[in-house]
Design a protein around this motif. Structure first.
Motif, short mmCIF file in Angstrom:
data_model
loop_
_atom_site.label_atom_id
_atom_site.label_comp_id
_atom_site.label_asym_id
_atom_site.label_seq_id
_atom_site.Cartn_x
_atom_site.Cartn_y
_atom_site.Cartn_z
N PHE A 88 -42.53 -30.71 20.33
CA PHE A 88 -43.09 -30.37 21.63
C PHE A 88 -44.53 -29.87 21.50
N THR A 89 -44.90 -29.37 20.33
CA THR A 89 -46.27 -28.93 20.07
C THR A 89 -47.10 -30.15 19.73
N ASN A 90 -47.99 -30.54 20.62
CA ASN A 90 -48.76 -31.77 20.43
C ASN A 90 -50.23 -31.45 20.20
N PRO A 91 -50.64 -31.15 18.97
CA PRO A 91 -52.07 -30.93 18.73
C PRO A 91 -52.85 -32.19 19.10
N PHE A 330 -47.95 -38.29 20.57
CA PHE A 330 -47.82 -36.86 20.28
C PHE A 330 -49.17 -36.22 19.93
N PHE A 331 -50.27 -36.95 20.14
CA PHE A 331 -51.60 -36.37 20.04
C PHE A 331 -52.14 -36.02 21.43
N ARG A 332 -51.25 -35.95 22.39
CA ARG A 332 -51.65 -35.77 23.78
C ARG A 332 -50.73 -34.74 24.43
N SER A 334 -48.21 -33.00 26.68
CA SER A 334 -47.10 -33.55 27.47
C SER A 334 -47.29 -33.29 28.96
N ASP A 335 -48.25 -32.45 29.32
CA ASP A 335 -48.55 -32.20 30.72
C ASP A 335 -49.38 -33.33 31.33
N LYS A 336 -49.92 -34.20 30.48
CA LYS A 336 -50.72 -35.32 30.96
C LYS A 336 -49.85 -36.57 31.08
N ALA A 337 -50.39 -37.59 31.74
CA ALA A 337 -49.66 -38.85 31.88
C ALA A 337 -49.33 -39.41 30.50
N GLU A 338 -48.10 -39.90 30.34
CA GLU A 338 -47.65 -40.36 29.03
C GLU A 338 -48.39 -41.62 28.59
N ARG A 339 -48.54 -41.74 27.29
CA ARG A 339 -49.15 -42.91 26.67
C ARG A 339 -48.36 -43.27 25.43
N VAL A 340 -48.60 -44.47 24.92
CA VAL A 340 -47.96 -44.90 23.68
C VAL A 340 -48.73 -44.31 22.50
N VAL A 341 -48.02 -43.97 21.44
CA VAL A 341 -48.62 -43.35 20.27
C VAL A 341 -49.81 -44.16 19.76
#
Length: 374
Positions: A88-91, A330-332, A334-341
């Motif tokens: 859940f921690t996405n630096p 997971f470099f983004r 999770s409060d933002k719109a989802e994207r593919v890794v």
């Protein structure tokens, strides 16, 4: 982001290489894309995979929890569950380029609590019933959030490599006996099939020696081993060493009878691997009792960095369903719109798996339940 740890900066060659590569904003490794080609199931929805003949009598829930995290819930006995660690921690990329090396990266406990609260299927009561945590390898995107989750899972043993065991040594709430290195128990091929780990009369595990495709070009980040128990948790993401990767087989029996047939076989791994590794894993699985239904969780991240992945595994196992794991960026936040890794071509991944599985695949958002019925 939680407050950083204060310590002396000691950049490694891998750190410098990563900084240089991530700084190239036009590079494919920075690019991210829309998840639309993957048609992710809505959060907290239930999607069904039926292997019923002639009628459904039982089921198994696979709860997606983010990145490569999944909670396995057999409905015949919900007192002993299995977890693959979520993240859940996405630096972010800027943080990894500028902040991590200077200040370090710690679990974002507020974000962990927030994300868990949004997933009813992975509620506190269920986490308290987790009996086994299956770790594929020691990189930060699989382990960094496990230490703050451990107090929520007081009955859980963590299974992984010696590196994983040693990385987690500073977690005071995780006793030595609850950190299990599987290196001597793991299977290698059809001749060395390893040992079964019994979780409950309905659940059995088996580790299979696996591999990890390069992260960026030919570079695998933090590829080393942690040979001795750490005194403190890693300060930066590079301290979370990969160690020996493992894939996992989770067998769910029809009844508690040890001679009972396997109803569902879940094959899980959290990194892409080349054709020879897949072939050896398939050899091991072929020696196990036949399963009524097989579900394989494959890894979207870096899928095209490994030779013939996941072609060989899918061709050998012919699963009833494939779940895409590790597809979300997971470099983004999770409060933002989802994207593919980053670096993953979603359309190319769909083209890769379709000849082997047709339309029997799905990508799940965090909170989505895949219910396998038999």
């Amino acid at each position: 982001m939680a407050k950083p740890w204060a310590t002396r900066i000691r950049p490694s060659r891998a750190s410098v290489a990563l900084l240089a590569l991530l700084s190239l904003s036009a590079c494919r490794w920075i690019a991210t894309g829309s998840p639309t080609p993957l048609h992710p199931a809505p959060s907290n929805a239930v999607q069904y995979v039926d292997a019923c003949a002639p009628a459904c009598t039982d089921s198994l829930d696979i709860v997606a929890m983010g990145v490569a995290g999944f909670l396995v819930v057999p409905w015949q006995d919900t007192t002993r569950l299995v977890l693959a660690p979520p993240m859940f921690t996405n630096p972010t990329v800027p943080w990894l380029v500028f902040g991590d090396l200077l200040f370090g990266t710690r679990p974002d406990t507020a974000q962990i609590s927030k994300r868990l609260a949004a997933m009813p299927a992975a509620n506190a009561e269920r986490l308290g019933r987790v009996q086994a945590v299956l770790v594929g390898h020691g990189h930060y995107d699989h382990l960094i959030d496990l230490p703050p989750l451990v107090p929520r899972m007081p009955r859980a043993r963590v299974y992984g490599s010696e590196t994983v065991r040693n990385l987690l040594a500073p977690v005071g709430t995780l006793a030595d006996s609850m950190r299990v290195a599987v290196d001597t128990l793991a299977a290698l091929n059809g001749a060395r099939t390893g040992q079964s780990i019994v979780v409950s009369p309905l659940l059995a595990l088996r580790a299979i020696t696996w591999a990890h495709a390069p992260n960026i070009g030919s570079i695998t980040i933090a590829p080393g081993h942690q040979r001795t128990p750490r005194r403190t948790l890693p300060r930066t993401v590079h301290g979370w060493q990969m160690g020996t990767p493992y894939a996992w087989v989770v067998d769910v029996r029809r009844t508690p009878d040890p001679a009972s047939a396997v109803a569902v076989r879940l094959v899980y791994h959290d990194a892409a691997a080349d054709a020879d590794v897949q072939r050896r894993a398939a050899e091991v699985i072929a020696t196990l009792p036949a399963a009524h239904a097989t579900v394989v969780i494959i890894t979207a991240a870096n899928f095209d960095q490994a030779n013939a992945y996941p072609d060989v595994l899918l061709a050998h196992l012919e699963p009833q369903h494939v779940l895409l794991g590790h597809w979300d960026d997971f470099f983004r936040s999770s409060d933002k719109a989802e994207r593919v890794v980053r670096g993953t071509n979603a359309e190319a991944l769909v083209r890769r798996i379709t000849p082997f599985i047709g339309h029997r695949w799905s990508a799940a958002r965090a909170g989505t339940v895949t219910r396998v019925r038999w």
